[in-house]
Design an enzyme around this catalytic site. Structure first.
Site, PDB file in Angstrom:
ATOM      1  N   SER A  16       0.782  -1.440  -0.232  1.00  0.00           N
ATOM      2  CA  SER A  16      -0.066  -0.124   0.037  1.00  0.00           C
ATOM      3  C   SER A  16       1.030   1.304   0.299  1.00  0.00           C
ATOM      4  O   SER A  16       0.350   2.438  -0.531  1.00  0.00           O
ATOM      5  CB  SER A  16      -0.842   0.335   0.574  1.00  0.00           C
ATOM      6  OG  SER A  16      -0.027   0.016   2.100  1.00  0.00           O
ATOM      7  N   GLY A  17       2.360   1.250   0.050  1.00  0.00           N
ATOM      8  CA  GLY A  17       3.160   2.385   0.225  1.00  0.00           C
ATOM      9  C   GLY A  17       3.175   2.697  -1.215  1.00  0.00           C
ATOM     10  O   GLY A  17       2.892   2.480  -1.690  1.00  0.00           O
ATOM     11  N   THR A  97      13.511   0.785   6.252  1.00  0.00           N
ATOM     12  CA  THR A  97      14.821   1.151   6.421  1.00  0.00           C
ATOM     13  C   THR A  97      14.404   1.399   8.125  1.00  0.00           C
ATOM     14  O   THR A  97      13.138   1.422   8.461  1.00  0.00           O
ATOM     15  CB  THR A  97      15.111   2.698   6.223  1.00  0.00           C
ATOM     16  OG1 THR A  97      13.560   3.645   6.523  1.00  0.00           O
ATOM     17  CG2 THR A  97      15.279   2.575   4.865  1.00  0.00           C
ATOM     18  N   ALA A 119      19.290  -2.953   0.704  1.00  0.00           N
ATOM     19  CA  ALA A 119      19.765  -1.782  -0.121  1.00  0.00           C
ATOM     20  C   ALA A 119      19.264  -0.803   0.803  1.00  0.00           C
ATOM     21  O   ALA A 119      17.968  -0.509   0.782  1.00  0.00           O
ATOM     22  CB  ALA A 119      20.033  -2.033  -1.226  1.00  0.00           C
ATOM     23  N   HIS A 151      18.216  16.108  -0.943  1.00  0.00           N
ATOM     24  CA  HIS A 151      16.994  15.398  -1.250  1.00  0.00           C
ATOM     25  C   HIS A 151      15.644  16.919  -0.836  1.00  0.00           C
ATOM     26  O   HIS A 151      16.513  17.886  -0.565  1.00  0.00           O
ATOM     27  CB  HIS A 151      16.897  14.918   0.142  1.00  0.00           C
ATOM     28  CG  HIS A 151      17.949  13.405  -0.210  1.00  0.00           C
ATOM     29  ND1 HIS A 151      18.859  13.035   0.561  1.00  0.00           N
ATOM     30  CD2 HIS A 151      17.636  11.970  -1.342  1.00  0.00           C
ATOM     31  CE1 HIS A 151      19.299  11.847  -0.716  1.00  0.00           C
ATOM     32  NE2 HIS A 151      18.518  11.488  -1.630  1.00  0.00           N
ATOM     33  N   HIS A 152      15.110  16.548  -0.970  1.00  0.00           N
ATOM     34  CA  HIS A 152      13.360  17.503  -1.061  1.00  0.00           C
ATOM     35  C   HIS A 152      13.540  17.870   0.528  1.00  0.00           C
ATOM     36  O   HIS A 152      14.343  17.250   1.774  1.00  0.00           O
ATOM     37  CB  HIS A 152      12.076  16.615  -1.340  1.00  0.00           C
ATOM     38  CG  HIS A 152      12.393  15.363  -0.809  1.00  0.00           C
ATOM     39  ND1 HIS A 152      11.565  15.055   0.904  1.00  0.00           N
ATOM     40  CD2 HIS A 152      12.307  14.180  -1.005  1.00  0.00           C
ATOM     41  CE1 HIS A 152      11.675  14.085   1.039  1.00  0.00           C
ATOM     42  NE2 HIS A 152      11.871  12.811  -0.054  1.00  0.00           N
ATOM     43  N   LYS A 155      12.397  15.236   3.796  1.00  0.00           N
ATOM     44  CA  LYS A 155      12.985  14.341   4.846  1.00  0.00           C
ATOM     45  C   LYS A 155      13.741  14.496   5.579  1.00  0.00           C
ATOM     46  O   LYS A 155      14.247  15.585   6.021  1.00  0.00           O
ATOM     47  CB  LYS A 155      14.797  13.433   2.840  1.00  0.00           C
ATOM     48  CG  LYS A 155      15.105  12.855   3.529  1.00  0.00           C
ATOM     49  CD  LYS A 155      16.149  12.098   2.010  1.00  0.00           C
ATOM     50  CE  LYS A 155      17.111  11.224   2.533  1.00  0.00           C
ATOM     51  NZ  LYS A 155      16.675  10.122   3.091  1.00  0.00           N
TER      52      LYS A 155
END
Length: 240
Positions: A16-17, A97, A119, A151-152, A155
Protein backbone atom coordinates in the site's frame (compact mmCIF):
# COMPACT_ATOMS: atom_id res chain seq x y z
CA UNK A 1 22.23 -22.48 -9.42
CA UNK A 2 18.77 -24.07 -9.25
CA UNK A 3 16.26 -23.66 -12.04
CA UNK A 4 13.14 -21.59 -11.31
CA UNK A 5 9.85 -21.62 -13.20
CA UNK A 6 9.46 -18.82 -15.68
CA UNK A 7 8.16 -16.28 -14.86
CA UNK A 8 9.57 -15.79 -11.35
CA UNK A 9 6.84 -15.57 -8.70
CA UNK A 10 7.03 -12.36 -6.63
CA UNK A 11 5.38 -11.32 -3.38
CA UNK A 12 5.14 -7.56 -2.72
CA UNK A 13 5.28 -6.80 1.02
CA UNK A 14 4.29 -3.23 1.89
CA UNK A 15 2.01 -3.04 -1.13
CA UNK A 16 0.00 0.00 0.00
CA UNK A 17 3.03 2.32 0.24
CA UNK A 18 4.44 4.48 -2.53
CA UNK A 19 7.13 1.94 -3.39
CA UNK A 20 4.70 -0.95 -3.16
CA UNK A 21 2.32 0.72 -5.59
CA UNK A 22 5.16 1.46 -8.01
CA UNK A 23 6.34 -2.16 -7.79
CA UNK A 24 2.86 -3.47 -8.59
CA UNK A 25 2.53 -1.10 -11.54
CA UNK A 26 5.99 -1.70 -13.01
CA UNK A 27 6.05 -5.47 -12.49
CA UNK A 28 3.27 -5.66 -15.05
CA UNK A 29 5.69 -4.37 -17.69
CA UNK A 30 7.99 -7.40 -17.29
CA UNK A 31 7.60 -10.85 -18.84
CA UNK A 32 10.07 -12.52 -16.46
CA UNK A 33 8.11 -11.72 -13.27
CA UNK A 34 4.58 -12.36 -12.05
CA UNK A 35 3.18 -10.95 -8.80
CA UNK A 36 1.37 -13.75 -6.96
CA UNK A 37 0.47 -11.75 -3.84
CA UNK A 38 0.46 -8.24 -2.41
CA UNK A 39 0.54 -7.71 1.36
CA UNK A 40 -0.33 -4.51 3.25
CA UNK A 41 -0.93 -3.68 6.92
CA UNK A 42 -4.67 -3.07 6.57
CA UNK A 43 -7.36 -5.48 5.46
CA UNK A 44 -7.75 -5.10 1.67
CA UNK A 45 -10.93 -3.55 0.34
CA UNK A 46 -10.73 -5.98 -2.60
CA UNK A 47 -9.25 -9.46 -2.52
CA UNK A 48 -8.11 -9.46 -6.15
CA UNK A 49 -6.96 -6.34 -8.01
CA UNK A 50 -5.71 -6.60 -11.60
CA UNK A 51 -5.27 -10.32 -11.15
CA UNK A 52 -3.16 -10.02 -7.98
CA UNK A 53 -4.35 -11.53 -4.69
CA UNK A 54 -4.21 -9.03 -1.80
CA UNK A 55 -3.68 -9.92 1.86
CA UNK A 56 -3.47 -8.15 5.20
CA UNK A 57 -0.23 -8.49 7.17
CA UNK A 58 -2.11 -10.62 9.71
CA UNK A 59 -2.72 -13.14 6.90
CA UNK A 60 0.90 -13.30 5.78
CA UNK A 61 1.37 -17.01 6.40
CA UNK A 62 -1.55 -17.79 4.07
CA UNK A 63 -0.09 -16.23 0.91
CA UNK A 64 0.41 -18.48 -2.15
CA UNK A 65 3.78 -19.82 -3.26
CA UNK A 66 6.45 -17.30 -4.29
CA UNK A 67 10.13 -17.40 -5.29
CA UNK A 68 11.17 -13.97 -4.00
CA UNK A 69 9.63 -11.34 -1.73
CA UNK A 70 10.22 -7.62 -2.25
CA UNK A 71 9.80 -5.80 1.06
CA UNK A 72 9.32 -2.05 1.44
CA UNK A 73 7.37 -1.96 4.68
CA UNK A 74 8.03 -0.85 8.26
CA UNK A 75 10.38 -2.33 10.88
CA UNK A 76 7.32 -3.73 12.69
CA UNK A 77 6.50 -5.90 9.68
CA UNK A 78 10.02 -6.94 8.77
CA UNK A 79 10.34 -9.91 11.15
CA UNK A 80 7.29 -11.61 9.66
CA UNK A 81 8.41 -11.45 6.04
CA UNK A 82 11.95 -12.55 6.90
CA UNK A 83 10.61 -15.54 8.83
CA UNK A 84 8.23 -16.46 6.00
CA UNK A 85 11.03 -16.35 3.41
CA UNK A 86 13.15 -18.62 5.59
CA UNK A 87 10.23 -21.02 6.11
CA UNK A 88 9.44 -21.14 2.36
CA UNK A 89 13.09 -21.14 1.21
CA UNK A 90 12.40 -18.00 -0.83
CA UNK A 91 14.72 -15.08 -1.59
CA UNK A 92 14.24 -11.65 0.00
CA UNK A 93 14.87 -8.19 -1.43
CA UNK A 94 14.33 -5.51 1.22
CA UNK A 95 14.55 -1.74 1.33
CA UNK A 96 12.84 -1.33 4.70
CA UNK A 97 14.68 1.32 6.71
CA UNK A 98 14.98 1.91 10.44
CA UNK A 99 15.77 -1.71 11.32
CA UNK A 100 16.95 -2.39 14.85
CA UNK A 101 20.33 -4.00 15.53
CA UNK A 102 18.65 -7.30 16.39
CA UNK A 103 16.82 -7.27 13.05
CA UNK A 104 20.06 -6.67 11.18
CA UNK A 105 21.58 -9.59 13.06
CA UNK A 106 18.62 -11.75 12.05
CA UNK A 107 19.10 -10.64 8.45
CA UNK A 108 22.74 -11.70 8.53
CA UNK A 109 21.87 -15.05 10.13
CA UNK A 110 19.18 -15.71 7.51
CA UNK A 111 21.72 -15.20 4.72
CA UNK A 112 23.20 -18.61 5.57
CA UNK A 113 19.87 -20.18 4.57
CA UNK A 114 18.36 -18.01 1.83
CA UNK A 115 19.62 -15.46 -0.73
CA UNK A 116 18.86 -11.95 0.41
CA UNK A 117 19.65 -8.34 -0.33
CA UNK A 118 19.07 -5.27 1.81
CA UNK A 119 19.89 -1.87 0.34
CA UNK A 120 19.33 1.77 1.26
CA UNK A 121 19.02 2.71 -2.41
CA UNK A 122 17.87 0.56 -5.34
CA UNK A 123 19.08 2.80 -8.13
CA UNK A 124 21.28 0.77 -10.48
CA UNK A 125 23.23 3.96 -11.17
CA UNK A 126 24.01 4.39 -7.47
CA UNK A 127 25.16 0.75 -7.36
CA UNK A 128 27.68 1.54 -10.10
CA UNK A 129 28.65 4.78 -8.34
CA UNK A 130 29.35 2.82 -5.15
CA UNK A 131 31.80 0.58 -6.99
CA UNK A 132 33.50 3.57 -8.65
CA UNK A 133 33.87 5.31 -5.27
CA UNK A 134 35.54 2.27 -3.73
CA UNK A 135 37.92 1.92 -6.68
CA UNK A 136 38.80 5.62 -6.66
CA UNK A 137 39.45 5.61 -2.92
CA UNK A 138 41.73 2.61 -3.22
CA UNK A 139 43.63 4.17 -6.14
CA UNK A 140 44.02 7.60 -4.50
CA UNK A 141 45.43 7.10 -0.97
CA UNK A 142 45.74 10.30 1.00
CA UNK A 143 43.26 12.28 -1.10
CA UNK A 144 40.42 14.16 0.61
CA UNK A 145 36.99 12.56 0.13
CA UNK A 146 33.79 14.62 0.45
CA UNK A 147 30.22 13.43 -0.08
CA UNK A 148 27.43 15.97 -0.64
CA UNK A 149 23.82 14.78 -0.83
CA UNK A 150 20.73 16.80 -1.75
CA UNK A 151 17.09 15.83 -1.19
CA UNK A 152 13.62 17.36 -0.92
CA UNK A 153 12.69 19.51 2.05
CA UNK A 154 10.64 16.76 3.72
CA UNK A 155 13.51 14.30 4.11
CA UNK A 156 14.42 14.10 7.79
CA UNK A 157 17.59 12.01 8.05
CA UNK A 158 20.95 13.55 7.21
CA UNK A 159 23.28 12.35 5.88
CA UNK A 160 21.04 10.16 3.77
CA UNK A 161 21.33 6.39 3.95
CA UNK A 162 22.71 6.41 0.42
CA UNK A 163 25.40 8.94 1.35
CA UNK A 164 26.42 6.77 4.29
CA UNK A 165 26.51 3.70 2.03
CA UNK A 166 28.75 5.58 -0.41
CA UNK A 167 30.89 6.60 2.54
CA UNK A 168 31.20 2.95 3.54
CA UNK A 169 32.42 2.16 0.02
CA UNK A 170 34.97 4.97 0.30
CA UNK A 171 36.14 3.61 3.66
CA UNK A 172 36.43 0.15 2.12
CA UNK A 173 38.89 1.69 -0.33
CA UNK A 174 40.83 3.38 2.48
CA UNK A 175 39.38 6.93 2.39
CA UNK A 176 37.96 8.92 5.28
CA UNK A 177 34.82 10.62 3.92
CA UNK A 178 33.28 13.86 5.16
CA UNK A 179 29.58 14.63 4.64
CA UNK A 180 27.37 17.59 3.81
CA UNK A 181 23.59 17.61 3.34
CA UNK A 182 21.21 19.96 1.53
CA UNK A 183 17.39 20.00 1.76
CA UNK A 184 15.65 22.04 -0.93
CA UNK A 185 12.50 22.00 -3.04
CA UNK A 186 11.41 18.65 -4.45
CA UNK A 187 14.83 17.16 -5.25
CA UNK A 188 14.40 13.39 -5.65
CA UNK A 189 18.02 12.65 -4.80
CA UNK A 190 21.48 13.83 -5.80
CA UNK A 191 24.81 12.42 -4.58
CA UNK A 192 28.15 14.04 -5.31
CA UNK A 193 31.45 12.40 -4.32
CA UNK A 194 34.65 14.41 -4.66
CA UNK A 195 38.27 13.29 -4.30
CA UNK A 196 40.71 16.20 -4.00
CA UNK A 197 44.44 16.70 -3.67
CA UNK A 198 46.86 19.53 -4.49
CA UNK A 199 46.25 20.66 -8.05
CA UNK A 200 43.55 18.19 -9.09
CA UNK A 201 40.08 16.88 -8.32
CA UNK A 202 37.85 13.99 -9.36
CA UNK A 203 34.06 14.37 -9.21
CA UNK A 204 31.52 11.53 -9.34
CA UNK A 205 27.80 12.41 -9.55
CA UNK A 206 24.46 10.68 -9.60
CA UNK A 207 21.12 12.47 -10.02
CA UNK A 208 17.73 10.81 -9.71
CA UNK A 209 14.87 12.56 -11.49
CA UNK A 210 12.12 9.92 -11.12
CA UNK A 211 11.32 7.70 -8.14
CA UNK A 212 10.39 4.81 -10.43
CA UNK A 213 14.10 4.03 -10.75
CA UNK A 214 14.08 2.59 -7.23
CA UNK A 215 11.19 0.23 -7.96
CA UNK A 216 12.77 -0.81 -11.27
CA UNK A 217 16.03 -1.54 -9.45
CA UNK A 218 14.25 -3.68 -6.85
CA UNK A 219 12.52 -5.67 -9.60
CA UNK A 220 15.86 -6.09 -11.38
CA UNK A 221 17.39 -7.41 -8.15
CA UNK A 222 14.48 -9.78 -7.51
CA UNK A 223 14.75 -11.30 -10.98
CA UNK A 224 18.45 -12.03 -10.48
CA UNK A 225 18.40 -13.02 -6.82
CA UNK A 226 15.66 -15.66 -6.89
CA UNK A 227 17.82 -18.56 -8.09
CA UNK A 228 21.04 -17.58 -6.31
CA UNK A 229 22.53 -19.70 -3.52
CA UNK A 230 22.13 -18.46 0.08
CA UNK A 231 24.13 -15.34 0.86
CA UNK A 232 23.95 -11.64 1.69
CA UNK A 233 24.19 -9.86 -1.68
CA UNK A 234 24.75 -6.25 -2.67
CA UNK A 235 22.85 -4.62 -5.52
CA UNK A 236 26.11 -4.21 -7.41
CA UNK A 237 26.56 -8.00 -7.25
CA UNK A 238 23.40 -8.38 -9.34
CA UNK A 239 23.98 -5.80 -12.06
CA UNK A 240 24.90 -8.21 -14.86
Amino acid sequence: MSELPNPIRVLIHGASGRMGQALLRLAGERDDLVVTAAVARAQPAQRVIDGVAHFAASELTGVPAFDVAIDFSLPQGFDGILALCEERGAALVSGTTGLEAVQREALQAASTRIPLLWAANFSLGVAVLSELVERAAAALPGWDCDIVESHHVHKQDAPSGTALALGASAEQGGAHPRYASLRAGDIVGEHFVQFTTLGERIELNHRATNRDIFARGALHAAARLAARPPGHYRLRDLLA
